[in-house]
Design a protein around this motif. Structure first.
Motif, PDB file in Angstrom:
ATOM      1  N   ALA A  48       0.841  -1.211   0.000  1.00 30.95           N
ATOM      2  CA  ALA A  48       0.000   0.000   0.000  1.00 30.95           C
ATOM      3  C   ALA A  48       0.871   1.253   0.000  1.00 30.95           C
ATOM      4  CB  ALA A  48      -0.939  -0.021   1.202  1.00 30.95           C
ATOM      5  N   THR A  52       0.995   3.956  -2.955  1.00 31.36           N
ATOM      6  CA  THR A  52       0.628   5.356  -2.707  1.00 31.36           C
ATOM      7  C   THR A  52       1.669   6.294  -3.314  1.00 31.36           C
ATOM      8  OG1 THR A  52      -0.502   4.729  -0.684  1.00 31.36           O
ATOM      9  CG2 THR A  52       0.120   7.042  -0.886  1.00 31.36           C
ATOM     10  N   ASP A  69      -6.427   4.444 -12.310  1.00 30.87           N
ATOM     11  CA  ASP A  69      -7.215   3.284 -11.892  1.00 30.87           C
ATOM     12  C   ASP A  69      -6.429   1.994 -12.134  1.00 30.87           C
ATOM     13  OD1 ASP A  69      -9.646   1.796 -11.117  1.00 30.87           O
ATOM     14  OD2 ASP A  69      -9.578   1.174 -13.227  1.00 30.87           O
ATOM     15  N   GLU A  72      -3.692   1.403  -9.526  1.00 32.27           N
ATOM     16  CA  GLU A  72      -4.025   1.222  -8.111  1.00 32.27           C
ATOM     17  C   GLU A  72      -4.015  -0.253  -7.688  1.00 32.27           C
ATOM     18  OE1 GLU A  72      -7.564   3.262  -6.927  1.00 32.27           O
ATOM     19  OE2 GLU A  72      -7.257   2.821  -4.789  1.00 32.27           O
ATOM     20  N   THR A  74      -5.619  -2.076  -5.116  1.00 29.88           N
ATOM     21  CA  THR A  74      -6.627  -2.141  -4.054  1.00 29.88           C
ATOM     22  C   THR A  74      -6.476  -3.459  -3.295  1.00 29.88           C
ATOM     23  OG1 THR A  74      -8.179  -3.238  -5.518  1.00 29.88           O
ATOM     24  CG2 THR A  74      -8.232  -0.837  -5.512  1.00 29.88           C
ATOM     25  N   ARG A  77      -7.520  -6.252  -5.433  1.00 32.46           N
ATOM     26  CA  ARG A  77      -6.551  -6.647  -6.468  1.00 32.46           C
ATOM     27  C   ARG A  77      -5.419  -7.476  -5.877  1.00 32.46           C
ATOM     28  NH1 ARG A  77      -6.490  -1.236 -10.318  1.00 32.46           N
ATOM     29  NH2 ARG A  77      -8.504  -1.672 -11.288  1.00 32.46           N
TER      30      ARG A  77
END
Lengths: 418, 418
Positions: A48, A52, A69, A72, A74, A77
């Motif tokens: 993460a 970021t 998108d 990213e 997530t 994912r």
């Protein structure tokens, strides 16, 4: 940084690691895949944080929303990456299979053994989950991998690479079996695709521009996937219900995929009837139609399709429609404009189906089925590294087998040639 | 002559002819092969006249005797070409075979159909009989061919091309299915290997220099055959009789072929015994030995092998000999110096044989058999267009299958993807 020296070192390390991976057992390689899955799960905070960083610099570099998108990572994912690793671990090992072993008149026994290719270079754009997908397929098939992701995903990819290195080490495999290139310098790509000593094949994953550029400059074989201009041909002997189902699904199940239909061909004998039904169905789905003159005689509201439309991969809710003179007209159009990806005929006529299968020169040819089925998972390959529009080595969806080769194995008993 | 325009025309004609050949039946293609055989038989006077022209200008251009010999079309060589055509006609047709057809959970049925590659470019040196050999294999496998022979054989090749054109026409196939390039201008080769629109694969046949040059400059996939630095490793658990038979046959059955042994490796445990026997056998055959220091302790008369010897394809009655520390020493040497062509172990030990097969990364790996068996005919391929030292597409002896690809075939009944 001396990019050429750095890449030669990466290549040399990959070549050495490839030998160890090729000799490793199925169990060891599966263990590495499962340990990587656990390492990813344990590294969620690090992933993460790295992601970021990439997202922040992406925003300040003005990446658009679609790019951000894709970039990213997530939690969902990461779950998918972990699940993917477990699935690849559960696939049968292609390596070592011996086929066709027969005795020859000389008395020797000859067959072929499936072996890894060696070192595979993967070049891809923004999505960091490709790092895990590609590395896992290459590792399962006994290969070492050099990965070069998009510069915008460099921190995410390095964090994923750390998990792969941990997984490999835990299984006792060299961490260099999967290397993610540490520099964002474009010169690294130029080196990667021109090191036949260290790299056996390049698999580029990305837009047509990237793939064309790599194919042009490479000195290493490339398994390439150019565009998907796919056709459905509705024959006069089609079952109208099947025709409607296949045509609508081929276009609308997803718009942005390479196996989506871009041009619909309709036999002139049934055009008047079927086009009215099709136009209604596509209108309901919000698909814009562009037609030839004969289409527009039946559907006057439809825009004119230009020569360019026949050669366009829309990847959007737009469909080119052409009325053709029977099977010959359809095959003529397809063999001229198709990108040789996937083409389907809808017909109940045995001879026409058989001719279509034989005469359409595309990587997937179908009868009464949606073009959307052209996919490694749907075909039962278990996973897919890409879809090849080449004819050499691998054609169509490429799974584990496409990442392997076969060597001849000969057994004798002191046999000599006379 | 505008070479680029001429080659584009040849390419375009080949591409069009390829479609007709791909659609033709097995019987038609066989008929063309047999009609070519008859045309060659009928054209013996024309072939002799054309060949005399080439031989005359070869002599005045100072070609050496070996070159002139390869160039000559003797009546026996014409017989061999005719016999070769009949053999290729009798081989099973690889095209159209569907394999692996299975139902998927979605209900579609998926399998793979073998299809021609399309247009194959062949680049070769002096021997004019290659024109018939290569063209017949490409035609049998449903491909169109563009042939570029050596400039010294231009008249012979054109006379052979006329026979091929006659054979094709008699079977109702386009004469452009086999084209022999009419110019000796070297620029034609440069065009041929950079026309991916018209040419699907290049098969160069000739010396290492030619193949390296073509591989470097090509923009089209190349099925290449570099050198054959082949090894026999005599393990300490070898049966001495088999060891002697395999080693002597691998080196002396023919000296100038790519599957001839160039380096003999002997386990130090049995070196003292077996090397004396081997040295005697090789001396009787007139083979010069060059050995490592440990070899020379046993055979003091043997010359010193330098680092360069391990990496040399002698193609001559010279053999490098090295004493190694067991299987690991042998595999280490082979994976460092072998050209990944053909390597053989002589042993009675099951585990060592199995390790050698797995860990030696060469296109043919053998146990207790002469390296001279690495050949399309010996392997049962029926014929051979070359031996690939690549891993991509085709590895080892390449027969008809290596000139084909596979496309996916999908049968549905109105199936859509959900």
């Amino acid at each position: 940084m001396d990019i050429a020296a750095y890449m030669a070192e990466v290549g040399q390390q990959a070549r050495e690691a490839a030998t160890a991976v090729a000799r490793s057992t199925t169990a060891i390689r599966n263990q590495a895949l499962l340990a990587t899955a656990e390492a990813l799960d344990a590294a969620r905070p690090e992933l993460a944080a790295a992601n970021t960083k990439d997202l922040d610099s992406g925003r300040s570099n003005g990446l658009d929303d679609a790019m951000l998108d894709r970039l990213e990572l997530t939690p969902a994912r990461i779950d998918t990456m972990i699940e993917g690793l477990r699935q690849v671990a559960s696939l049968p090992d292609p390596i070592g299979e011996i086929t066709g072993m027969t005795y020859r008149p000389s008395g020797i026994q000859v067959g072929r053994m499936r072996v890894p290719l060696g070192v595979i270079g993967i070049i891809y754009e923004s999505r960091p989950n490709v790092t895990v997908e590609a590395a896992s397929l290459c590792l399962k098939s006994g290969n070492a991998t050099i990965l070069r992701g998009g510069s915008e995903a460099i921190h995410s990819n390095q964090a994923i690479a750390a998990c792969l290195a941990r997984g490999l080490s835990e299984a006792g495999l060299p961490a260099n079996a999967v290397q993610v290139i540490k520099t964002t310098d474009r010169a690294a790509v130029g080196e990667l695709i021109t090191m036949p000593r260290f790299v056996d094949v390049i698999v580029p994953r990305g837009g047509k521009g990237l793939i064309e550029r790599i194919s042009r400059d490479a000195r290493v074989p490339v398994i390439k996937h150019l565009d998907g201009i796919c056709h459905v041909y509705i024959d006069s002997h089609a079952d109208p219900e099947k025709a409607l189902a296949v045509a609508v699904n081929s276009k609308t199940q997803r718009y942005g995929t390479c196996n989506t239909m871009e041009t619909l061909l309709v036999d002139q004998e049934i055009a008047a009837d079927i086009l009215l039904l099709l136009a209604k169905a596509f209108r309901e789905k919000g698909v814009e139609l562009r037609g030839c003159n004969r289409t527009r005689e039946i559907l006057p509201d439809v825009a004119v399709a230009s020569e360019e439309d026949w050669a366009t991969e829309y990847l959007a809710p737009i469909l080119a429609v052409r009325v053709v003179d029977g099977l010959d007209g359809a095959i003529g159009h397809i063999n001229r404009y198709s990108s040789q990806h996937t083409d389907s005929i809808v017909t109940e006529n045995y001879t026409r189906a058989r001719r279509f299968l034989t005469e359409v020169d595309s990587s997937s040819v179908m009868v009464n089925a949606s073009t959307r089925f052209a996919d490694g998972f749907e075909y039962g390959l278990g996973a897919e590294i890409g879809i090849s529009t080449d004819k050499i080595h691998a054609r169509g969806p490429v799974g584990l087998e496409g990442l392997t080769s076969q060597k001849y194995v000969v057994f004798g008993d002191g046999h000599i040639r006379t």
